[in-house]
Design an enzyme around this catalytic site. Structure first.
Site, PDB file in Angstrom:
ATOM      1  CG  ASP A  72      -6.725  -4.408   1.698  1.00 36.28           C
ATOM      2  OD1 ASP A  72      -6.915  -4.111   0.627  1.00 36.28           O
ATOM      3  OD2 ASP A  72      -6.192  -3.201   2.292  1.00 36.28           O
ATOM      4  CG  ASP A  83      -2.160  -1.198   1.151  1.00 38.18           C
ATOM      5  OD1 ASP A  83      -2.334  -1.302  -0.185  1.00 38.18           O
ATOM      6  OD2 ASP A  83      -2.518  -1.364   2.159  1.00 38.18           O
ATOM      7  CG  ASP A 143      -4.855  -0.157   5.306  1.00 35.39           C
ATOM      8  OD1 ASP A 143      -5.549  -0.384   4.504  1.00 35.39           O
ATOM      9  OD2 ASP A 143      -4.365   0.956   5.314  1.00 35.39           O
TER      10      ASP A 143
END
Length: 909
Positions: free
Chosen positions: A739, A431, A735
């Site tokens: 996901d 990310d 997070d």
């Protein structure tokens, strides 16, 4: 002067006056006592004690409600019983809480609640004692055989040679076995304790609560009945409770009921929230009614203990290797047993004086039994040496040691297999927000219409525009603003983006959030999600009953929903293609400066729709663009170095983000994922573009992709699947709740400890506690260290095993004797298994580890280089030791006994 005055006269009198006062007091008190005595003849006075006993009925601090009805209320989901208690409001009042301000939250209040309703902790199953692991070690079949041989050897040795010398062999075997058992038990015991500590850390979830009007984070273990908890997407419901207020709340109760469908929570039909469930959509506030063992989740958790007996893939491969070597060892041991027995009973073995050990019926039964037991012990010991029992121990030590050190390096391992698998990783999908960047966001750029608002120019904004922006910020948010007292600083809570926008609105636009909330009634909310990248609210103004819709989200997404825009003066203008292109250029300019672009849009709608009813659906087109802000999130210090280290180690880094392509490209360049002069053809794509590729195109282009912008969780999952199909070992950071599929699909799932939701953490293998990409690089280094240490130990152990097997086998076949006795082989094996494992399993990671290419998925555990070293070293040892065995007497001109001593010393060295 009264009698009282005479009795209370001052003490500073002359002697004569004192005598007079004393006489008067004596006479007065004497008469008083006589009067009391006369009255006692008529009325009997019961003597009273010197103290008073008060009978007081104990009364609960929460007298209006009992604990048992509260517990059954949520467990049974009894709406009728809730109404009897006065509804949610009645329960809130009975628990001395407040739906907006929560409980007082001071030490006395919390103590009262814990005393009345219990604490939010669970009764854990009893931990395994050290004796349990000793018993487990004793169950090993080889250990049992050795103990049996030790007992027999000890008995026959003492009988044959007496206690003074007869205990040597049996005692030595017993001591060696005892040390092996002790070492194995200590290692497993410590590992179990380490797992328990990690379990406590991973279970210590931080919960958002409101206490005394202030929103704050506390440990889940500090939660008490009456607390008001703030829930959002991805949160775990921390206790049983009731729905207070919120919007679009849906929970996943599959962990409790097994049903995969999400359950809607509302005031009327189902206000019950069960601990252990997950928030799938929306947000809400809940009132805690039961905690700890009084919840269904608490009852279930008390029967569950974390399993520390997980077998990792590497351990499984080593077990298979151990089994194969063990079979070879059994075959060799059986052949040695047969040869030695045949040679003994045919009279081909001689004693120290050169006489045959077996001489038919002349040989004593005790001597025959001693000889047979010695031969069996030698054969069993060959099996023990052949089986590399140190391998599982080395893996256990390495994993336990690396887990402990990784915890210190901000990485909490949830699954043992991740330690070793990370060493094989070839690709890391990361990310951006919070991982590559600091996650400390601040509004640095503001655009209204085509005008950029500089610092201090907010007074130039038209009042109607300013008011609309304040409404959109205050009511279309999951964050909150708190100020303890006049003159104190504002406290902002929520996601980093929400906190940045709230801080800007309060400090720059002078927004009063409480006034805004009291001036409007919320009708409908669409919570933010990572697919649509927007959130909206429909509300009614209490002053004139007008209905307003506000949207907030990714700038290009909101821009596509607008047909008009508002300029600096408050004039609403049409948003034609030319004007829209200008706004797109503004968005691209902010994105190129690494800013996250957020837009605000608004529309006032009729109070009634065509059917004469209040509108229920959110308007998603024909909006008026109010303005845009650019939020800066600087890169972390050291992240560029960490990225370069991973790339130098042969690991591909791919950034997958929800930001637009320009912001993503700017951040990727700043972090070193995109390098100057790099061929950008196919290096940067958008999620929708990747999604629309054919399967063949995706497989062809996935290796070239370095950045994927505007991606959804489905795009991340799709990329992981493509990379795995191409043979990559994939690590993924995530997070959010969405996901979870990608984290589970990846070979190594890495969740974020600070911003990560509980759903993401539970789906991951390792939790990065500081949300820093540099910690991901550290995990990679430790993973490679684990793999390298195991390979070193395999080469060390197998070399000695092959040499010992070959020497004993050749000597037994040719000379009818085993040069390495049971005691010697056991001690050699003990040194290899324990000290060797301890030394090699705890080596620190080195820089050289990051200079090698990743081993990947198909690399064999024992490489060609290892086979070369192993065979060469084993052949060398075999050649030297067999030479000493058969030619040592002539080479060194010594007797057979001296030769055996030197040979044995050489073998042990």
């Amino acid at each position: 002067m009264s009698i009282v005055d005479l009795l209370r006269m001052p003490t500073n009198l002359s002697k004569s006056k004192k005598r007079w006062q004393s006489s008067f007091c004596t006479i007065y008190y004497s008469r008083a006592f006589i009067t009391i005595a006369q009255k006692s003849k008529i009325t009997k006075i019961t003597p009273t004690p010197s103290f008073t006993v008060l009978e007081i009925e104990p009364r609960s601090y929460y007298s209006r409600i009992d604990q048992e009805p509260l517990i059954k209320l949520v467990k049974d989901k009894n709406v009728d019983r809730l109404l009897q208690l006065g509804g949610v409001e009645g329960v809130t009042s009975a628990l001395k809480s407040h739906s907006e301000n929560g409980i007082k939250g001071n030490g006395e209040d919390v103590a009262h609640r814990q005393e009345a309703f219990g604490s939010n902790t669970y009764n854990q199953p009893p931990t395994k004692s050290f004796f349990h692991f000793v018993v487990e070690a004793l169950k090993d079949f080889t250990i049992l055989i050795l103990l049996a041989c030790a007992v027999l050897s000890l008995g026959f040795g003492i009988k044959q040679h007496g206690l003074k010398e007869g205990w040597y062999d049996g005692g030595s075997i017993t001591l060696a076995v005892f040390i092996v058992i002790a070492f194995s038990a200590i290692s497993n015991f410590r590992q179990n304790r380490q797992f328990e500590k990690l379990s406590k850390v991973s279970n210590n979830i931080q919960v958002d609560v409101v206490r005394n009007g202030r929103r704050q984070q506390i440990s889940i273990f500090e939660l008490v009945v009456g607390d008001v908890v703030c829930l959002k997407i991805g949160d775990q419901v921390p206790a049983d409770g009731l729905f207070l207020n919120g919007h679009s709340l849906q929970v996943d109760e599959s962990s409790m009921t097994g049903e995969s469908d999400h359950v809607e929570i509302n005031h009327s039909k189902n206000p019950f929230l069960v601990s252990g469930t997950k928030v799938a959509d929306g947000y809400a506030k809940m009132l805690v009614t039961s905690v700890g063992m009084n919840t269904t989740w608490g009852e279930m958790m008390s029967t569950i203990s974390r399993d520390s007996d997980e077998t990792t893939p590497l351990q499984a491969r080593l077990n298979k290797l151990t089994s194969s070597i063990g079979k070879v060892g059994l075959l060799v041991a059986f052949l040695v047993l047969v040869v030695l027995l045949v040679r003994y009973f045919t009279g081909n073995t001689e004693d120290e004086n050169g006489n045959p050990e077996f001489n038919g019926s002349k040989t004593k039964v005790d001597d025959v039994l001693n000889a047979v037991i010695g031969i069996i012990a030698d054969a069993v010991t060959i099996v023990v040496v052949a089986i590399p029992e140190g391998l599982p121990l080395a893996v256990t030590l390495t994993l336990a040691y690396s887990m402990k050190r990784m915890m210190a390096d901000q990485a909490m391992v949830r699954k043992l297999s991740a330690c070793e698998t990370m060493g094989s990783a070839t690709t890391i999908c990361t990310d951006k927000t919070g991982t590559l960047t600091l996650n400390q966001m601040k509004v640095t750029k503001v655009w209204l219409g085509h005008s950029s608002i500089e610092e201090g120019d907010y007074r130039s904004i038209a009042s109607n525009v300013l008011q609309s922006i304040q409404q959109g910020v205050a009511l279309n948010t999951t964050g909150s603003v708190y100020k303890a007292a006049a003159g104190s600083e504002f406290e902002f809570t929520g996601s980093p983006t929400e906190k940045a926008i709230l801080s800007w609105a309060v400090t720059k636009l002078k927004m009063d959030m409480e006034t805004m909330k009291q001036s409007f009634t919320i009708l409908h909310v669409e919570a933010f999600n990572s697919e649509k990248k927007r959130s909206g609210v429909m509300m009614r103004a209490d002053s004139d009953n007008t209905i307003h819709v506000h949207w907030k989200g990714a700038a290009e997404m909101i821009l596509a929903m607008c047909s008009h825009y508002c300029d600096l003066s408050g004039t609403i203008r049409a948003l034609d293609a030319e004007e829209k292109m200008k706004f797109e250029q503004i968005i691209e300019g902010m994105a190129a400066s690494s800013l996250r672009c957020i837009a605000f849009a608004h529309k006032q709608i009729p109070e009634e729709d065509e059917d004469g009813e209040v509108p229920r659906k959110m308007i998603v087109n024909g909006l008026v663009l109010l303005g845009m802000v650019g939020i800066k999130d600087p890169c972390r210090n050291g992240v560029k170095k960490a990225v370069e280290d991973c790339q130098y180690a042969g690991v591909n880094i791919k950034m997958i983000t929800g930001d637009n392509v320009y912001t993503a490209r700017a951040i990727a360049t700043e972090c070193g994922i995109l390098r100057p002069g790099q061929n950008m053809d196919g290096a940067v794509v958008e999620g929708v573009e990747f999604r629309n590729y054919t399967p063949e195109e995706r497989m062809q282009k996935v290796d070239k992709i370095c950045v994927m912008a505007r991606s959804s969780p489905f795009d991340k999952l799709l990329m992981v699947q493509c990379l795995k199909q191409k043979g990559h070992v994939v690590a993924v950071t995530g997070d959010g709740t969405n996901d979870a599929p990608a984290l589970k699909e990846a070979d190594i799932g890495l969740s974020m400890g600070i911003q990560g939701t509980e759903v993401a953490k539970e789906s991951s293998d390792i939790v990065i506690l500081d949300d820093n990409f540099a910690s991901v690089a550290t995990v990679l280094r430790w993973g490679r260290c684990v793999y390298a240490n195991i390979q070193k130990f395999i080469q060390f152990q197998l070399t000695v095993n092959v040499a010992a097997l070959a020497i004993n086998f050749v000597a037994a076949i040719s000379a009818g004797e085993v040069p390495l006795t049971a005691v010697q082989l056991l001690w050699v094996n003990l040194i290899m298994d324990t000290l060797g494992a301890l030394a090699l399993a705890t080596e620190q990671p080195t820089k050289e580890l990051m200079e090698k290419r990743p081993v990947g998925r198909t690399e064999p555990l024992i490489t060609n280089v290892m086979w070369r070293n192993l065979i060469a070293q084993a052949l060398y040892q075999i050649a030297v030791l067999l030479t000493l065995q058969f030619k040592g007497e002539s080479i060194f001109s010594v007797t057979k006994q001296e030769n055996l001593t030197k040979s044995e010393a050489g073998r042990l060295v």
